[in-house]
Design a protein around this motif. Structure first.
Motif, PDB file in Angstrom:
ATOM      1  N   VAL A   1       0.843  -1.202   0.000  1.00 16.54           N
ATOM      2  CA  VAL A   1       0.000   0.000   0.000  1.00 16.54           C
ATOM      3  C   VAL A   1       0.876   1.249   0.000  1.00 16.54           C
ATOM      4  N   TRP A   2       1.908   1.234   0.817  1.00 21.14           N
ATOM      5  CA  TRP A   2       2.831   2.373   0.896  1.00 21.14           C
ATOM      6  C   TRP A   2       3.556   2.555  -0.435  1.00 21.14           C
ATOM      7  N   ARG A   3       4.007   1.448  -1.045  1.00 21.73           N
ATOM      8  CA  ARG A   3       4.718   1.520  -2.321  1.00 21.73           C
ATOM      9  C   ARG A   3       3.842   2.162  -3.398  1.00 21.73           C
ATOM     10  N   ARG A   4       2.586   1.721  -3.478  1.00 21.54           N
ATOM     11  CA  ARG A   4       1.684   2.277  -4.489  1.00 21.54           C
ATOM     12  C   ARG A   4       1.428   3.764  -4.258  1.00 21.54           C
ATOM     13  N   ALA A   5       1.310   4.134  -2.995  1.00 21.83           N
ATOM     14  CA  ALA A   5       1.091   5.548  -2.690  1.00 21.83           C
ATOM     15  C   ALA A   5       2.300   6.388  -3.101  1.00 21.83           C
ATOM     16  N   LEU A   6       3.493   5.874  -2.859  1.00 22.70           N
ATOM     17  CA  LEU A   6       4.712   6.617  -3.199  1.00 22.70           C
ATOM     18  C   LEU A   6       4.902   6.718  -4.706  1.00 22.70           C
ATOM     19  N   THR A   7       4.668   5.611  -5.426  1.00 21.64           N
ATOM     20  CA  THR A   7       4.832   5.644  -6.883  1.00 21.64           C
ATOM     21  C   THR A   7       3.794   6.562  -7.537  1.00 21.64           C
TER      22      THR A   7
END
Length: 351
Positions: A196-202
Motif C-alpha cells: 500500500v505504501w509503495r503504491r502511494a509513493l509511486t
C-alpha cells in the motif's frame, strides 16, 4: 552494496561483543525489556523487526510476477530448492550435527530449541538481500525481482504449515497460535503495509519511492543491529558459559548454503538456463530471510531461547558465505557456459 553492508558481518560480530557485555553488566535491564510482552510478542523487538522488514518488502513489486513465465525454468529451480529441498535438508543437517554429532558439547536442554531455530532459518527464502547478491554477480534483474515477489507471496501461504510439519517431525511442540500470530505479524501485515505504501509513493512522484528507500535502508540495518544487541544481551550468560556453541551452530548453516547453492546451479545448467539467471538462482536458493526467522524464533520460543540464538548465528554467517558463493559463480561462468554448449543446450536466452 554499500561499505556498511559489505562489512555487515563485522558489525554483527561487534553487536555480539556489545550485547554479551551489556547483558552481563546489566542483567536487570534486559530482564525488564524481556517482560514487555503481549501474547508472547516482545513489543520492543517487534518494533525493531518491523523496521527491518518493511523497508525490504517496500522494494518488492508484485507486478513483476508477470515475468515468471519468461524465466520459468529458473523460477522452477529456485522454487524446488527453496521449498522442497532447503527446509528439509536443514532439518536433517540439524538433527545430525546438533542432535547427534555435537550433542555432547551442547547444553542438553537447548538442543531441540537449536534445531527448531535452524528449521525456522531455512524455511523462509531470502528477499531483499538477494538483490544485493544478484547485482554483485551480474544476474538478470527481472528474474530476481519476479522470483523474490513469488517467494514473498508463497511465504504468506506456506511458511506456517511447513514450519509446523518440520517441527512436528523433529518432535518439537508446535505452538500453533503463536506461529500463526507470527505469520500474520511478520509476513501478512508487513506485506500489505509495504505494498500500500509503495503504491502511494509511486503515485505521488517518480522519485518518491527511491527517496524513501534511501532514508529507510540505514534505519533497517540499524534496527537489525539493535535487535542483535538485545538478543545477545539475553543470551550473554549462556554464550560466556558455552562460547563454542556459536561455532557449532554455524556448521550446518554453512553446509546448507553451499549444498543448496550448488544444487540450484547444477540444476540450472542441466536445464539449459542462461548463466545470468542461474547465478541469482543459486543465490536465491541458498540464502535465508533471517529477519523473519529471528522474529518467528523470538515469538515461538522466547528471547533467550536456543532457537533465537541459532537464527542470529545465521545472520553472522550469511554475509561472508554468500559473498563467497558470488565469487564462485562468477569464477565458474566459463565452465558453466562451456558445459551447457557441450551438452547441446542453449544458455543464450534467459530461462
Amino acid at each position: 552494496m554499500s561499505t556498511f553492508e559489505r562489512y555487515l558481518s563485522v558489525w554483527v560480530a561487534l553487536c555480539i561483543v556489545v550485547g554479551v557485555g551489556l547483558g552481563h553488566a546489566f542483567p536487570s535491564a534486559f530482564a525488564a525489556v524481556a517482560a514487555l510482552e503481549v501474547a508472547n510478542v516482545n513489543l520492543l523487538v517487534a518494533a525493531l523487526i518491523w523496521l527491518m522488514i518493511v523497508p525490504m518488502l517496500l522494494k518488492i513489486d508484485f507486478g513483476a510476477l508477470g515475468e515468471v513465465r519468461r524465466h520459468w525454468r529458473g523460477v522452477g529451480v529456485t522454487l524446488f530448492v527453496n521449498w522442497a529441498v532447503k527446509p528439509f535438508s536443514m532439518a536433517l543437517l540439524g538433527a545430525f550435527f546438533i542432535g547427534h554429532l555435537f550433542a555432547p558439547m551442547l547444553p542438553a536442554d537447548q538442543i531441540q530449541s537449536y534445531i527448531a531455530g535452524l528449521i525456522l532459518l531455512a524455511a523462509a527464502p531470502c528477499t531483499a538481500m538477494v538483490f544485493v547478491w544478484s547485482n554483485l554477480c551480474e544476474g538478470e534483474p527481472h528474474f530476481t525481482l519476479s522470483q523474490v515477489a513469488l517467494n514473498d507471496l508463497l511465504m504468506v501461504i506456506l511458511f506456517a504449515p511447513l514450519v509446523g510439519l518440520l517441527l512436528g517431525v523433529a518432535s518439537i511442540t508446535v505452538p500453533w497460535s503463536t506461529l500463526l500470530l507470527s505469520v500474520a505479524l511478520y509476513i501478512v501485515v508487513p506485506v500489505v503495509v509495504a505494498q500500500v505504501w509503495r503504491r502511494a509513493l509511486t503515485a505521488l512522484s517518480t522519485g518518491a519511492l527511491q527517496r524513501v528507500l534511501g532514508v529507510l535502508q540505514p534505519v533497517s540495518l540499524v534496527a537489525l543491529l539493535a535487535t542483535l544487541v538485545l538478543l545477545f544481551g539475553f543470551q550473554g550468560e549462556q554464550i560466556l558459559a558455552q562460547p563454542v556453541v556459536i561455532g557449532l551452530l554455524a556448521v550446518p548453516i554453512i553446509i546448507q548454503v553451499y549444498l543448496n547453492a550448488g544444487l540450484a546451479y547444477w540444476l540450472s545448467r542441466k536445464l539449459g538456463v542462461a548463466w545470468c539467471v542461474a547465478a541469482p538462482a543459486a543465490l536465491i536458493g541458498a540464502s535465508n530471510f533471517f529477519e523473519l526467522s529471528v522474529a518467528a524464533a523470538i515469538s515461538l520460543f522466547g528471547l533467550n531461547s536456543g532457537a533465537a540464538l541459532a537464527t542470529v548465528v545465521g545472520v553472522l554467517v550469511e554475509v561472508p558465505v554468500m559473498l563467497s558463493v558470488v565469487r564462485i559463480v562468477k569464477a565458474s561462468r566459463g565452465w558453466y557456459e562451456g558445459s551447457a554448449t557441450e551438452s547441446g543446450t542453449s544458455p543464450a536466452h534467459p530461462g
